[in-house]
Structure formats: C-alpha cells, structure tokens
Design a protein around this motif. Structure first.
Motif, PDB file in Angstrom:
ATOM      1  N   ASP A 178      25.518  43.767  46.070  1.00 32.30           N
ATOM      2  CA  ASP A 178      27.336  43.273  45.571  1.00 32.30           C
ATOM      3  C   ASP A 178      27.355  44.436  44.064  1.00 32.30           C
ATOM      4  O   ASP A 178      28.720  44.708  44.517  1.00 32.30           O
ATOM      5  CB  ASP A 178      27.421  41.814  44.997  1.00 32.30           C
ATOM      6  N   ALA A 179      26.836  44.954  43.311  1.00 26.52           N
ATOM      7  CA  ALA A 179      27.056  45.562  42.178  1.00 26.52           C
ATOM      8  C   ALA A 179      26.993  46.536  42.421  1.00 26.52           C
ATOM      9  O   ALA A 179      27.952  47.635  41.665  1.00 26.52           O
ATOM     10  CB  ALA A 179      26.011  45.159  41.015  1.00 26.52           C
ATOM     11  N   VAL A 180      26.230  46.920  43.642  1.00 23.78           N
ATOM     12  CA  VAL A 180      26.467  48.794  43.921  1.00 23.78           C
ATOM     13  C   VAL A 180      28.206  48.530  44.614  1.00 23.78           C
ATOM     14  O   VAL A 180      28.168  49.432  44.242  1.00 23.78           O
ATOM     15  CB  VAL A 180      25.114  49.290  44.497  1.00 23.78           C
ATOM     16  N   ASN A 181      28.012  47.583  45.345  1.00 20.72           N
ATOM     17  CA  ASN A 181      29.434  47.813  46.374  1.00 20.72           C
ATOM     18  C   ASN A 181      30.551  47.095  45.303  1.00 20.72           C
ATOM     19  O   ASN A 181      31.476  48.696  45.890  1.00 20.72           O
ATOM     20  CB  ASN A 181      29.237  46.755  47.531  1.00 20.72           C
ATOM     21  N   LYS A 182      30.107  47.247  44.205  1.00 14.66           N
ATOM     22  CA  LYS A 182      31.250  46.660  43.555  1.00 14.66           C
ATOM     23  C   LYS A 182      31.966  48.115  42.719  1.00 14.66           C
ATOM     24  O   LYS A 182      33.490  48.905  42.357  1.00 14.66           O
ATOM     25  CB  LYS A 182      31.455  45.913  42.412  1.00 14.66           C
ATOM     26  N   LYS A 183      30.671  48.981  42.076  1.00 14.40           N
ATOM     27  CA  LYS A 183      30.499  50.327  41.633  1.00 14.40           C
ATOM     28  C   LYS A 183      31.280  51.331  42.545  1.00 14.40           C
ATOM     29  O   LYS A 183      31.917  52.156  42.114  1.00 14.40           O
ATOM     30  CB  LYS A 183      29.206  50.606  41.329  1.00 14.40           C
ATOM     31  N   ALA A 184      30.434  51.535  43.518  1.00 17.38           N
ATOM     32  CA  ALA A 184      30.901  52.298  44.404  1.00 17.38           C
ATOM     33  C   ALA A 184      32.209  52.466  45.626  1.00 17.38           C
ATOM     34  O   ALA A 184      32.833  53.154  46.443  1.00 17.38           O
ATOM     35  CB  ALA A 184      29.823  52.196  45.556  1.00 17.38           C
ATOM     36  N   ASN A 185      33.425  51.062  45.220  1.00 20.36           N
ATOM     37  CA  ASN A 185      34.025  51.484  45.784  1.00 20.36           C
ATOM     38  C   ASN A 185      35.179  52.126  45.953  1.00 20.36           C
ATOM     39  O   ASN A 185      35.701  52.717  45.186  1.00 20.36           O
ATOM     40  CB  ASN A 185      34.633  49.110  45.015  1.00 20.36           C
ATOM     41  N   GLY A 186      35.056  52.242  47.605  1.00 17.23           N
ATOM     42  CA  GLY A 186      36.906  53.973  47.303  1.00 17.23           C
ATOM     43  C   GLY A 186      35.464  54.923  47.028  1.00 17.23           C
ATOM     44  O   GLY A 186      36.440  55.886  47.329  1.00 17.23           O
ATOM     45  N   LYS A 187      34.813  54.683  47.151  1.00 21.16           N
ATOM     46  CA  LYS A 187      34.036  56.287  46.422  1.00 21.16           C
ATOM     47  C   LYS A 187      33.032  56.214  47.851  1.00 21.16           C
ATOM     48  O   LYS A 187      32.631  57.851  48.137  1.00 21.16           O
ATOM     49  CB  LYS A 187      32.907  56.262  45.747  1.00 21.16           C
ATOM     50  N   GLY A 188      32.826  55.901  49.234  1.00 23.98           N
ATOM     51  CA  GLY A 188      32.244  56.147  50.316  1.00 23.98           C
ATOM     52  C   GLY A 188      30.929  56.100  50.527  1.00 23.98           C
ATOM     53  O   GLY A 188      30.165  55.803  51.808  1.00 23.98           O
ATOM     54  N   ALA A 189      30.074  54.954  48.930  1.00 21.87           N
ATOM     55  CA  ALA A 189      28.840  54.647  49.060  1.00 21.87           C
ATOM     56  C   ALA A 189      28.848  52.945  49.864  1.00 21.87           C
ATOM     57  O   ALA A 189      30.192  52.591  49.048  1.00 21.87           O
ATOM     58  CB  ALA A 189      28.254  54.864  48.610  1.00 21.87           C
ATOM     59  N   LYS A 190      28.051  52.381  50.796  1.00 20.55           N
ATOM     60  CA  LYS A 190      28.013  51.135  50.590  1.00 20.55           C
ATOM     61  C   LYS A 190      26.600  50.346  50.567  1.00 20.55           C
ATOM     62  O   LYS A 190      26.133  51.149  51.166  1.00 20.55           O
ATOM     63  CB  LYS A 190      28.426  50.639  51.832  1.00 20.55           C
ATOM     64  N   ALA A 191      26.186  49.358  50.377  1.00 22.26           N
ATOM     65  CA  ALA A 191      24.642  48.961  49.944  1.00 22.26           C
ATOM     66  C   ALA A 191      24.672  47.794  51.287  1.00 22.26           C
ATOM     67  O   ALA A 191      25.862  47.447  51.449  1.00 22.26           O
ATOM     68  CB  ALA A 191      24.645  48.541  49.039  1.00 22.26           C
ATOM     69  N   ALA A 192      24.118  47.452  52.269  1.00 21.70           N
ATOM     70  CA  ALA A 192      23.432  46.191  52.815  1.00 21.70           C
ATOM     71  C   ALA A 192      22.417  45.572  52.375  1.00 21.70           C
ATOM     72  O   ALA A 192      21.641  46.261  52.139  1.00 21.70           O
ATOM     73  CB  ALA A 192      23.553  47.009  54.361  1.00 21.70           C
ATOM     74  N   SER A 193      23.196  44.320  53.144  1.00 22.15           N
ATOM     75  CA  SER A 193      21.273  43.626  51.859  1.00 22.15           C
ATOM     76  C   SER A 193      20.413  43.243  53.329  1.00 22.15           C
ATOM     77  O   SER A 193      20.926  43.001  54.937  1.00 22.15           O
ATOM     78  CB  SER A 193      21.812  41.589  52.300  1.00 22.15           C
ATOM     79  N   THR A 194      19.478  43.341  53.366  1.00 17.50           N
ATOM     80  CA  THR A 194      18.340  42.535  54.089  1.00 17.50           C
ATOM     81  C   THR A 194      18.091  41.739  54.676  1.00 17.50           C
ATOM     82  O   THR A 194      17.232  40.734  55.630  1.00 17.50           O
ATOM     83  CB  THR A 194      16.907  43.733  54.131  1.00 17.50           C
ATOM     84  N   SER A 195      18.595  40.508  54.032  1.00 18.31           N
ATOM     85  CA  SER A 195      17.705  39.304  53.901  1.00 18.31           C
ATOM     86  C   SER A 195      18.970  38.286  54.530  1.00 18.31           C
ATOM     87  O   SER A 195      20.637  38.623  54.931  1.00 18.31           O
ATOM     88  CB  SER A 195      18.880  38.717  52.586  1.00 18.31           C
ATOM     89  N   LYS A 196      18.786  37.676  55.572  1.00 21.69           N
ATOM     90  CA  LYS A 196      18.940  37.359  56.374  1.00 21.69           C
ATOM     91  C   LYS A 196      19.185  35.666  55.687  1.00 21.69           C
ATOM     92  O   LYS A 196      19.348  34.912  56.971  1.00 21.69           O
ATOM     93  CB  LYS A 196      17.590  36.685  57.450  1.00 21.69           C
ATOM     94  N   ALA A 197      19.607  35.498  54.448  1.00 22.37           N
ATOM     95  CA  ALA A 197      19.952  34.276  54.408  1.00 22.37           C
ATOM     96  C   ALA A 197      21.780  33.823  54.367  1.00 22.37           C
ATOM     97  O   ALA A 197      22.309  35.257  54.929  1.00 22.37           O
ATOM     98  CB  ALA A 197      19.476  33.949  52.591  1.00 22.37           C
TER      99      ALA A 197
END
Length: 161
Positions: free
Chosen positions: A142-161
């Motif tokens: 969530d922190a990475v996505n918030k920081k990268a918002n609008g910059k073309g980068a996106k992180a995804a969780s591998t958690s199944k929860a």
C-alpha cells in the motif's frame, strides 16, 4: 553571558522541515539562549506519543554553511506503535514503548544531509515491543502504491488473505 531569548510553554503540532513530519507535542517547555546565531536549549521538554522527551543541552548552529546541530535527546515510554502508525502508512503493526538516548552531531536539515553527516551514539530501549500483525506485506505494498501513484509503477500483494 547570554540571557534566555524566550521561555515558552505550549501544546500543539510541530511541523518539522526534517522529513516532512508533523508531530504533536504535549506540554512543551523550552528555554532558548542565542549567542552569535547559535541556539542552545537550556531546557527543552515535551510529551510525545504518551511518553516524555528531553532535549536540554541541544545546540543548533544557524550561521554555519549548512545548519549544524548537536542533538541530545532522552526519552521515556514513547508509544512506538502509535508513532509508526501516525508517521507511516504501515498502520498499527507494533505495540510497545521506546526510550531513546541519542547524542548526535551533524550538518544539514534534509534527510540526505542527515544520513551523510550524522555521527554519535544512539540507543533505543524497547519495553514490551510486539509485532501485532505478521502481514507487513499489505502495508508495504500500500505504501509503495501510494508513493508511486500516477508514476506508472504498481506493486501487488502475493498474500491470499
């Protein structure tokens, strides 16, 4: 001999240019002595996240080419979990109290200046520190996505929860 410039007692938020933090200080009491542009805190005491902090004896050298500082900070029972939750996007992932003892000298006010120039001893004593969530991945993603918002980068969780 210099006289105290002002004795102040207040409660409220402190907006720090260092790292862009906004920190609420309680029961702030300070005595500042200025001598040829060098600020010395004969007293600097405040409440922080339920604990107490004293920075008496700290010095800031305003006229130096890069702001110089000699930070002497002692704290007791600062709520580490509340501080992390408030100052980061990780949320309340920790519980426990922190009692810092820091004596650091350096130059500059930017985070990069601090990282390069700071030197001196620092000890952090934790009392009953616990990790309340093992799912740090969500907070970090969530922190990475918030920081990268609008910059073309996106992180995804591998958690199944």
């Amino acid at each position: 001999m210099s006289k105290p410039v002002r004795q102040e007692s207040t409660t409220g938020p402190l907006r720090s240019p260092f790292l862009g933090l906004v920190i609420r200080l309680e029961n702030f009491k300070g005595v500042l002595v200025m001598t040829r542009g060098v600020a010395r805190f004969d007293a600097l005491d405040f409440g922080l996240y339920g604990g107490t902090v004293s920075a008496a004896g700290s010095v800031i050298d305003l006229p130096s080419e890069k702001l110089g500082y000699d930070l002497k900070l002692k704290g007791k029972n600062v709520d580490f979990g509340a501080a992390v939750a408030k100052q980061t996007s990780l949320g309340k992932v920790f519980t426990g109290k922190l009692s810092p003892d820091v004596d650091i000298k350096g130059k500059g006010i930017a985070a990069g200046d601090f990282a390069i120039s700071a030197e001196g001893p620092a000890s952090l004593t934790f009392n009953q520190l616990e990790l309340t969530s093992l799912d740090l991945e969500k907070g970090i993603v969530d922190a990475v996505n918030k920081k990268a918002n609008g910059k073309g980068a996106k992180a995804a969780s591998t958690s199944k929860a």
